[in-house]
Motif scaffolding. Structure first.
Motif, PDB file in Angstrom:
ATOM      1  N   SER A  72     -78.104 -98.927  44.067  1.00 41.85           N
ATOM      2  CA  SER A  72     -78.820 -99.063  45.053  1.00 41.85           C
ATOM      3  C   SER A  72     -77.630 -99.426  46.008  1.00 41.85           C
ATOM      4  O   SER A  72     -77.898 -99.661  47.318  1.00 41.85           O
ATOM      5  N   GLY A  73     -76.658 -99.641  45.772  1.00 49.31           N
ATOM      6  CA  GLY A  73     -75.580-100.244  46.525  1.00 49.31           C
ATOM      7  C   GLY A  73     -74.455 -99.339  46.934  1.00 49.31           C
ATOM      8  O   GLY A  73     -73.632 -99.589  47.736  1.00 49.31           O
ATOM      9  N   ASP A 194     -76.868-101.114  57.065  1.00 52.91           N
ATOM     10  CA  ASP A 194     -75.502 -99.991  56.744  1.00 52.91           C
ATOM     11  C   ASP A 194     -75.961 -99.033  55.720  1.00 52.91           C
ATOM     12  O   ASP A 194     -74.995 -99.245  54.606  1.00 52.91           O
ATOM     13  N   SER A 195     -77.227 -98.912  55.284  1.00 52.63           N
ATOM     14  CA  SER A 195     -77.706 -98.108  53.851  1.00 52.63           C
ATOM     15  C   SER A 195     -77.825 -98.798  52.772  1.00 52.63           C
ATOM     16  O   SER A 195     -77.956 -98.439  51.640  1.00 52.63           O
ATOM     17  N   LYS A 196     -77.778-100.236  52.973  1.00 60.42           N
ATOM     18  CA  LYS A 196     -77.557-101.024  51.832  1.00 60.42           C
ATOM     19  C   LYS A 196     -78.531-102.234  52.035  1.00 60.42           C
ATOM     20  O   LYS A 196     -79.012-102.839  53.017  1.00 60.42           O
ATOM     21  N   PRO A 197     -79.344-102.594  50.670  1.00 61.67           N
ATOM     22  CA  PRO A 197     -80.344-103.302  50.425  1.00 61.67           C
ATOM     23  C   PRO A 197     -80.023-105.151  50.365  1.00 61.67           C
ATOM     24  O   PRO A 197     -79.354-105.276  49.534  1.00 61.67           O
ATOM     25  N   TYR A 198     -80.630-105.786  51.206  1.00 61.72           N
ATOM     26  CA  TYR A 198     -80.306-107.193  51.180  1.00 61.72           C
ATOM     27  C   TYR A 198     -81.628-107.761  50.846  1.00 61.72           C
ATOM     28  O   TYR A 198     -82.715-107.625  51.598  1.00 61.72           O
ATOM     29  N   VAL A 217     -78.712-105.926  46.829  1.00 59.98           N
ATOM     30  CA  VAL A 217     -79.526-106.164  45.784  1.00 59.98           C
ATOM     31  C   VAL A 217     -78.914-104.638  45.160  1.00 59.98           C
ATOM     32  O   VAL A 217     -78.860-103.599  45.617  1.00 59.98           O
ATOM     33  N   ASP A 218     -78.174-104.789  43.834  1.00 58.25           N
ATOM     34  CA  ASP A 218     -77.450-103.704  43.464  1.00 58.25           C
ATOM     35  C   ASP A 218     -77.721-103.506  41.896  1.00 58.25           C
ATOM     36  O   ASP A 218     -77.399-104.132  40.845  1.00 58.25           O
ATOM     37  N   THR A 219     -78.512-102.296  41.686  1.00 56.80           N
ATOM     38  CA  THR A 219     -78.764-101.894  40.572  1.00 56.80           C
ATOM     39  C   THR A 219     -77.511-101.148  39.714  1.00 56.80           C
ATOM     40  O   THR A 219     -77.658-100.986  38.683  1.00 56.80           O
TER      41      THR A 219
END
Length: 418
Positions: A72-73, A194-198, A217-219
């Motif tokens: 996801s990162g 910027d396309s990344k989930p926080y 949040v980094d799978t």
């Protein structure tokens, strides 16, 4: 352009910090489309879970099925490794330079637009693909199976993505589908930047201080938490830490420390006595001023839930599973294992930590593992072997090693230093 069988690379401790990948060029982003190929509202895909990382089969253009980590990162499709019999029909390629976390340098990659991907029941068109042209990682050797690349935002932004770590399945729903949630489910605001989930959580430190932190949040990160000390003067190291080689990013080695946090809170869920990584400032200097984040939340925590990513509506849902209360273990033996022949149960020592139980009994990188606690290593899957290294303090590992033509027997007693 056809890319066939070049020797590429991957990761070391699987600290997948590709969330800071930066393209050193002003590149136009095409309008891509990823969709379900059937008329149904959802599709279920099985995955393999190795080192807490999700591995899915993906075809790129006319390739055979390739193994991709779902991260996801990371924004675009990233090819990190092709075997000699793999090939891609890449479209509209150009050479660029990229960088990520780590202490090294920039590396060259191919940038390609107008590509397609496919998974069972899923197709994508007009996608951007990057192909690394230098050896940076080593995912296949570390995961015991061929791994070719990483995929992320292209999937998450087009679907509601439900990850069930217990059944090792992913359900992709159309964005307008109403996903049923259990009573224990808790919903959080998911901030897409910027396309990344926080998301925001709270860490409780050894001195009793609690502070809010913003985490990606980094799978694609196998650890629990990674905290960047320079981002907040109140963040501090635990009283007991150990020096550690945390992994390898696009920019080189990532060193730092590992310790334990008394607690981490996400809404109503309080996670206690968890391990946390503290990367050295030099290794994460390119990430310190990005989106005001304090670190990342990895799969050692996520796997304790069923996780529903809803990028279209900027929501994240967590439902605890049976692993929620399991202790947070880590490698207490002091050595890391790789598989030089991915897919075959042949194991060698890739790294030995200074002042560790493995170092004290004379283990060396390059040693071949023959037996562990009387079991022939050819009969052990990689994850089984790794679980033995994450056992309880005081547990003894009886190892038989091969070094050149010499057979060596050693006993390693697991020791907790944090």
């Amino acid at each position: 352009m056809r890319v066939a069988g070049y020797r590429a690379i991957t990761c070391a401790f699987l600290l997948m910090l590709l969330s800071t990948l930066q393209v050193w060029a002003q590149l136009p982003q095409p309008s891509d489309t990823v969709y379900l190929t059937s008329g149904r509202n959802k599709i279920i895909l099985p995955f393999k879970l190795v080192h807490n990382l999700i591995v899915l089969p993906v075809r790129v253009n006319n390739s055979q099925s390739l193994n991709f980590i779902l991260d996801s990162g990371v924004q675009n499709v990233l090819i990190t490794h092709l075997h000699f019999d793999d090939s891609l029909d890449l479209q509209q390629t150009s050479r660029i330079k990229i960088r990520g976390l780590g202490e090294g340098y920039t590396i060259e990659a191919l940038h390609s637009v107008g590509n397609t991907i496919s998974m069972p029941g899923v197709a994508g068109e007009n996608l951007t693909v990057y192909v690394l042209l230098e050896e940076v990682f080593d995912l296949s050797m570390r995961m015991g199976m061929p791994v070719h690349g990483i995929i992320g935002y292209d999937i998450f932004k087009n679907f509601i993505v439900k990850i069930n770590y217990s059944t090792q399945t992913i359900t992709l729903y159309k964005p307008d589908y109403k996903v049923r949630k259990k009573r224990k489910a808790e919903e959080y605001a998911l901030h897409i930047e910027d396309s990344k989930p926080y998301l925001y959580g709270s860490v409780r430190q050894h001195n009793g201080d609690s502070l809010d932190v913003k985490l990606i949040v980094d799978t694609g990160a196998s650890h629990s938490l990674s905290l960047y000390l320079p981002t907040n003067e109140r963040l501090s190291l635990p009283p007991k830490v150990m020096e550690a080689y945390l992994g390898r990013g696009l920019g080189g080695d990532i060193n730092g420390k590992i310790g334990r946090l008394p607690g981490f809170r996400l809404g109503k869920y309080n996670i206690e006595n968890l391990t946390a990584n503290y990367p050295d400032e030099q290794a994460v200097k390119h990430a310190l001023n990005i989106a005001g984040r304090n670190g990342n939340l990895g799969s050692e925590i996520l796997k304790r839930f069923t996780v529903i990513f809803d990028y279209p509506h900027q929501k994240l849902t967590l439902i605890p599973n049976r692993k929620f209360k399991e202790p947070f273990n880590y490698n207490m033996a002091g050595f890391e294992v790789s598989t030089p022949l991915p897919g075959i149960n042949f194991y060698t020592i890739s790294n030995v930590v200074d002042d560790s139980p493995a170092k004290l009994v004379g283990m060396q990188p390059g040693d071949q593992l023959l037996y562990i606690n009387g079991r022939n290593c050819t009969e052990l899957q990689l994850q089984e072997l790794l679980n033995m290294l994450d056992s309880r303090p005081g547990s003894k590992l009886r190892l038989r090693l091969k070094r050149a033509k010499e057979i060596i027997d050693v006993n390693v007693v697991l020791q907790s230093k944090i």
